[in-house]
Design a protein around this motif. Structure first.
Motif, PDB file in Angstrom:
ATOM      1  N   ALA A  78       0.728  -1.291   0.034  1.00  0.00           N
ATOM      2  CA  ALA A  78       0.138  -0.154   0.017  1.00  0.00           C
ATOM      3  C   ALA A  78       0.632   1.172   0.196  1.00  0.00           C
ATOM      4  O   ALA A  78       0.387   2.389  -0.700  1.00  0.00           O
ATOM      5  CB  ALA A  78      -0.909   0.131   1.275  1.00  0.00           C
ATOM      6  N   GLU A  79       1.883   1.289   0.502  1.00  0.00           N
ATOM      7  CA  GLU A  79       2.970   2.414   0.686  1.00  0.00           C
ATOM      8  C   GLU A  79       3.500   2.554  -0.633  1.00  0.00           C
ATOM      9  O   GLU A  79       3.808   3.682  -1.103  1.00  0.00           O
ATOM     10  CB  GLU A  79       3.879   2.113   1.825  1.00  0.00           C
ATOM     11  N   ILE A  80       4.183   1.452  -1.265  1.00  0.00           N
ATOM     12  CA  ILE A  80       4.640   1.507  -2.736  1.00  0.00           C
ATOM     13  C   ILE A  80       3.452   2.242  -3.480  1.00  0.00           C
ATOM     14  O   ILE A  80       3.957   3.033  -4.367  1.00  0.00           O
ATOM     15  CB  ILE A  80       4.990   0.012  -3.008  1.00  0.00           C
ATOM     16  N   ASP A  81       2.295   1.607  -3.499  1.00  0.00           N
ATOM     17  CA  ASP A  81       1.243   2.278  -4.455  1.00  0.00           C
ATOM     18  C   ASP A  81       1.016   3.934  -4.098  1.00  0.00           C
ATOM     19  O   ASP A  81       0.850   4.325  -4.990  1.00  0.00           O
ATOM     20  CB  ASP A  81       0.082   1.377  -4.284  1.00  0.00           C
ATOM     21  N   ARG A  82       1.012   4.043  -2.869  1.00  0.00           N
ATOM     22  CA  ARG A  82       0.736   5.513  -2.395  1.00  0.00           C
ATOM     23  C   ARG A  82       2.078   6.229  -2.815  1.00  0.00           C
ATOM     24  O   ARG A  82       1.756   7.523  -3.412  1.00  0.00           O
ATOM     25  CB  ARG A  82       0.531   5.624  -1.065  1.00  0.00           C
ATOM     26  N   LEU A  83       3.145   6.088  -2.513  1.00  0.00           N
ATOM     27  CA  LEU A  83       4.363   6.862  -2.716  1.00  0.00           C
ATOM     28  C   LEU A  83       5.057   6.882  -3.928  1.00  0.00           C
ATOM     29  O   LEU A  83       5.711   7.863  -4.109  1.00  0.00           O
ATOM     30  CB  LEU A  83       5.333   6.625  -1.475  1.00  0.00           C
ATOM     31  N   ASN A  84       5.227   5.618  -4.528  1.00  0.00           N
ATOM     32  CA  ASN A  84       5.926   5.095  -5.563  1.00  0.00           C
ATOM     33  C   ASN A  84       7.104   4.540  -5.219  1.00  0.00           C
ATOM     34  O   ASN A  84       7.689   4.648  -3.987  1.00  0.00           O
ATOM     35  CB  ASN A  84       6.501   6.467  -6.699  1.00  0.00           C
ATOM     36  N   ILE A  85       7.586   3.792  -5.962  1.00  0.00           N
ATOM     37  CA  ILE A  85       8.896   2.687  -5.521  1.00  0.00           C
ATOM     38  C   ILE A  85      10.203   3.160  -5.081  1.00  0.00           C
ATOM     39  O   ILE A  85      10.593   2.630  -4.201  1.00  0.00           O
ATOM     40  CB  ILE A  85       8.931   1.641  -6.584  1.00  0.00           C
ATOM     41  N   LEU A  86      10.513   4.258  -5.708  1.00  0.00           N
ATOM     42  CA  LEU A  86      11.619   4.937  -5.027  1.00  0.00           C
ATOM     43  C   LEU A  86      11.568   5.452  -3.575  1.00  0.00           C
ATOM     44  O   LEU A  86      12.290   5.239  -2.863  1.00  0.00           O
ATOM     45  CB  LEU A  86      12.245   6.046  -5.888  1.00  0.00           C
ATOM     46  N   GLN A  87      10.231   6.255  -3.624  1.00  0.00           N
ATOM     47  CA  GLN A  87      10.320   6.786  -2.137  1.00  0.00           C
ATOM     48  C   GLN A  87      10.025   5.558  -1.158  1.00  0.00           C
ATOM     49  O   GLN A  87      10.431   5.783   0.117  1.00  0.00           O
ATOM     50  CB  GLN A  87       8.914   7.589  -2.100  1.00  0.00           C
TER      51      GLN A  87
END
Length: 196
Positions: A78-87
């Motif tokens: 969920a964090e990957i989808d929200r922030l983007n993979i780099l962040q």
């Protein structure tokens, strides 16, 4: 050899940071932070991608035993989808570094970007090829994530997670088309988004 960071290696409590799992379509991104003990060196450290699975597991056990400190951090799907993979990758590294005890006095981070840390940090491109603490972090992160993907394969059978660890192989994409998307799949990634 780049003397800037070589000088740093003489300091105590130097942490190496690396992450694994930026490319997969499923599962978390996992990072590790390791402070090696200069008095207790570990032979055979390499970038995790250059080691067999069994050798990685042996070295991971040794790192956990012999390092001054080690920790694993993660960012969820969920964090990957929200922030983007780099962040999300930077966040996972930040969490790993924050969990070290004792805290690092300096950190070397694999790649060209540093997370915000409580200590000075610098990025080392291809650091997992030349900095032992980063090599150790890459091994711990890879072993930790691979074990988790094998466990998730039991919860989500049919996707082949135990084999490809969530990476976009033909078999994984075929399974997604046949079985659909699960809650561990990254909806912001193209091949998954196409199927929504």
């Amino acid at each position: 050899m780049n003397t800037d960071w070589t000088l740093t290696l003489q300091q105590e409590r130097l942490a190496g940071l690396d992450e694994v799992g930026r490319g997969p379509l499923a599962g978390p991104v996992v990072a590790a932070a390791v402070i090696l003990d200069p008095a207790n060196p570990i032979a055979g450290l390499l970038d995790s991608k250059r080691l067999s699975e069994s050798r990685r597991e042996q070295l991971a056990a040794q790192i956990r035993e012999q390092a001054l400190a080690w920790a694993v951090g993660r960012a969820e799907v969920a964090e990957i989808d929200r922030l983007n993979i780099l962040q999300a990758s930077l966040l996972a590294m930040q969490r790993a570094a924050a969990a070290l005890d004792p805290a690092p006095l300096e950190a070397l981070v694999d790649g060209n970007r540093c997370p915000e840390l409580a200590c000075p940090a610098r990025a080392v491109v291809k650091g997992d090829d030349c900095v032992p603490a980063i090599m150790a972090a890459s091994i711990l992160a890879k072993v930790s994530r691979d074990q988790e993907m094998v466990a998730l394969a039991e919860t989500y059978p049919g996707y082949g997670l135990e084999n490809h660890k969530g990476y976009p192989t033909k078999a994984h994409i075929a399974a997604l088309q046949n079985l659909g998307i699960t809650e561990i799949h990254r909806r912001s990634f193209g091949p998954v988004r196409k199927l929504l």
